[in-house]
Design an enzyme around this catalytic site. Structure first.
Site, short mmCIF file in Angstrom:
data_model
loop_
_atom_site.label_atom_id
_atom_site.label_comp_id
_atom_site.label_asym_id
_atom_site.label_seq_id
_atom_site.Cartn_x
_atom_site.Cartn_y
_atom_site.Cartn_z
N SER A 1 -8.00 -2.62 3.04
CA SER A 1 -8.71 -1.60 2.28
C SER A 1 -7.73 -0.50 1.91
O SER A 1 -6.59 -0.49 2.37
CB SER A 1 -9.84 -1.01 3.11
OG SER A 1 -9.30 -0.14 4.09
N LYS A 2 -8.17 0.40 1.08
CA LYS A 2 -7.36 1.52 0.59
C LYS A 2 -6.66 2.25 1.74
O LYS A 2 -5.56 2.78 1.57
CB LYS A 2 -8.24 2.52 -0.16
CG LYS A 2 -8.42 2.15 -1.62
CD LYS A 2 -7.31 2.78 -2.46
CE LYS A 2 -7.27 2.19 -3.87
NZ LYS A 2 -5.91 2.08 -4.40
N ARG A 3 -7.36 2.29 2.85
CA ARG A 3 -6.84 2.97 4.04
C ARG A 3 -5.45 2.44 4.44
O ARG A 3 -4.64 3.15 5.01
CB ARG A 3 -7.86 2.72 5.15
CG ARG A 3 -7.66 3.32 6.48
CD ARG A 3 -8.95 3.11 7.29
NE ARG A 3 -9.36 1.70 7.32
CZ ARG A 3 -8.84 0.80 8.14
NH1 ARG A 3 -7.90 1.15 9.01
NH2 ARG A 3 -9.25 -0.45 8.12
N GLY B 1 -3.12 1.63 2.47
CA GLY B 1 -2.10 1.90 1.45
C GLY B 1 -2.45 1.15 0.19
O GLY B 1 -3.62 0.91 -0.10
#
Ligand code: GLU
Length: 469
Positions: free
Chosen positions: A244-246, A248
């Site tokens: 996920s975006k978390r 990177g």
């Protein structure tokens, strides 16, 4: 009809609802490698049937991403939406063959069926009363076309990655193929398109494994050959959790913007979930020759930025100048930098030999190229200014006349600089920092001798004179 030699046909079939995800890019790469390594065809189909969520911008982003990654496709890009009449035609053909039926059940009736099933503790999968109804009893009202799926036995998906996966037919309902407004469902469209496009191998994310069961039923209903399935595990973040975006960057274009070379990305993405012995660094030609479905692992692959950087560094080092230069220029343009002047290009070209080593990304390489991309008076960053203290400036001042007379070879430059440092009881290391500062205005640079050789005598002396003040 005799078939020509069976040709491998793969496809990438993204839904244009956002950017090109790194997982999608890897799926595309696997399909590309598999086809290209076998003289096959690699096709691109944009699955734009969801009119609410599909945008032309997303399609553009996908094409841009694939192009940057170097994944060329054969023939025209196919729009799934454009083929909707053909999908409807197939639904009607299944109807005519008795493998599908018109279902007049309303939403309320379906809901009531489920309620009752729940209350009685039965399966809530809808069983349409119209499945075996005599067409003479059909009303004139709105209806969907449902697949007359087998109720007994099982549907088996032979998957090249997941093995044999068995789905009990009593757990698969009669799926809708054509909605009451005449539009085809996604599940039907995929099968019709893959069949018509001659796709022999479907390599895609394992989030589609369940769909493969229903899609297999459509192939059977139409009497079409089922393609080879290969459902690949998704990509996880370094911590083993779903990407996920978390974690990177998840969009391919972010990697381009960060300055990873496309060849390095291809190599890294190929290794993400696939292996060929111990091979880590390899060329496209090797990847095409080696790629196979047997080498795809069953466990989710984990993103590993260290490994990505390492491979990218090796690719930058191995890429011939003539290819590397335009890639660096394209990176600068993508990063919003002004285009290089001819003088800068020439300088960069002369300097590449000492920049390519140990540069893991293009920004790292460009940072080291500062000495050749900028002209006098140099802007000195803080560290460079700090390196030029009074003593150092004095030494640089003494050095210039010796450089005036030196023959411009590495050996002689080393000797001259070592002598100047020695005269002050200093080692070469101590004088290297102010020299870097004077020659580049930076402290992270190629070796001082490489810089001198690249910019030449006049420019070297002028920069040292500037710095000596
Ligand atoms: N359009 C689907 C997706 O983007 C892929 C469907 C397929 O590969 O069959 O997830």
């Amino acid at each position: 009809m005799t078939q020509p030699d069976a040709q491998i046909v793969t496809r990438f079939a993204p839904s244009p609802t956002g950017y090109l995800h790194i997982g999608g890019a890897r799926t595309a790469l696997f399909n590309w490698l598999f086809a290209r390594g076998r003289g096959g065809r690699f096709l691109l189909r944009i699955e734009d049937t969801d009119r609410e969520r599909s945008t032309p911008e997303a399609t553009e982003a996908i094409l841009r991403g694939l192009t940057w990654l170097g994944l060329d496709w054969d023939g025209e890009v196919v729009s799934q939406f454009d083929r909707r009449d053909r999908h409807a035609e197939v639904a009607r053909e299944m109807l005519a063959r008795g493998h599908a039926y018109k279902c007049f059940a309303t939403q309320e009736e379906i809901e009531a069926f489920r309620e009752a099933a729940r209350a009685e503790g039965r399966s809530t999968l809808f069983q349409s009363p119209w499945r075996d109804a005599d067409p003479a009893t059909h009303p004139d009202g709105p209806h969907v076309i449902r697949l007359k799926a087998p109720r007994e036995g099982a549907t088996v998906v032979e998957d090249a990655v997941q093995g044999t996966v068995t789905f009990r037919n009593d757990q698969l309902d009669d799926m809708v193929c054509l909605r009451s407004d005449g539009t085809p469902t996604y599940m039907l469209a995929v099968v019709v398109d893959d069949h018509d496009m001659g796709v022999t191998h479907v390599i895609r994310g394992d989030d589609h494994l369940n769909n493969a069961a229903r899609q297999t039923q459509v192939y059977h209903a139409m009497g079409w050959t089922v393609p080879v399935w290969a459902h690949i595990p998704l990509i996880h973040g370094p911590d083993g959790k779903k990407l996920s975006k978390r974690h990177g960057a998840v969009g391919l274009e972010e990697y381009q913007a960060m300055g990873y070379p496309a060849a390095g990305m291809r190599n890294y993405l190929a290794r993400l979930g696939w292996a060929h012995g111990d091979a880590e660094f390899f060329t496209d030609a090797e990847a095409k020759a080696w790629f196979d479905l047997e080498g795809i692992g069953r466990a989710p692959a984990r993103l590993d930025f260290k490994k990505l950087e390492n491979l990218c560094g090796q690719h930058i080092a191995a890429t011939p100048d003539a290819q590397l230069l335009p890639e660096i220029e394209a990176f600068l343009v993508a990063a919003g930098k002004p285009p290089l002047s001819q003088a800068q290009k020439d300088g960069l070209s002369r300097a590449l030999y000492c920049l390519r080593e140990r540069s893991k990304t293009f920004p790292e390489l460009v940072e080291k190229a500062h000495f050749v991309l900028s002209s006098r008076p140099l802007d000195l960053d803080e560290r460079a200014q700090a390196a030029l203290d009074t003593v150092s400036r004095g030494i640089l001042h003494e050095l210039t006349p010796h450089l005036q007379n030196a023959s411009w070879t590495r050996e002689e430059l080393e000797a001259v600089v070592a002598a100047a440092a020695g005269a002050h009881g200093l080692g070469l290391g101590k004088i290297a920092a102010p020299l870097r500062a004077a020659l580049a205005g930076r402290t992270v640079t190629p070796s001082v001798f490489d810089m001198m050789l690249v910019i030449g005598r006049d420019e070297t002396i002028a920069r040292l004179t500037d710095a000596a003040g």
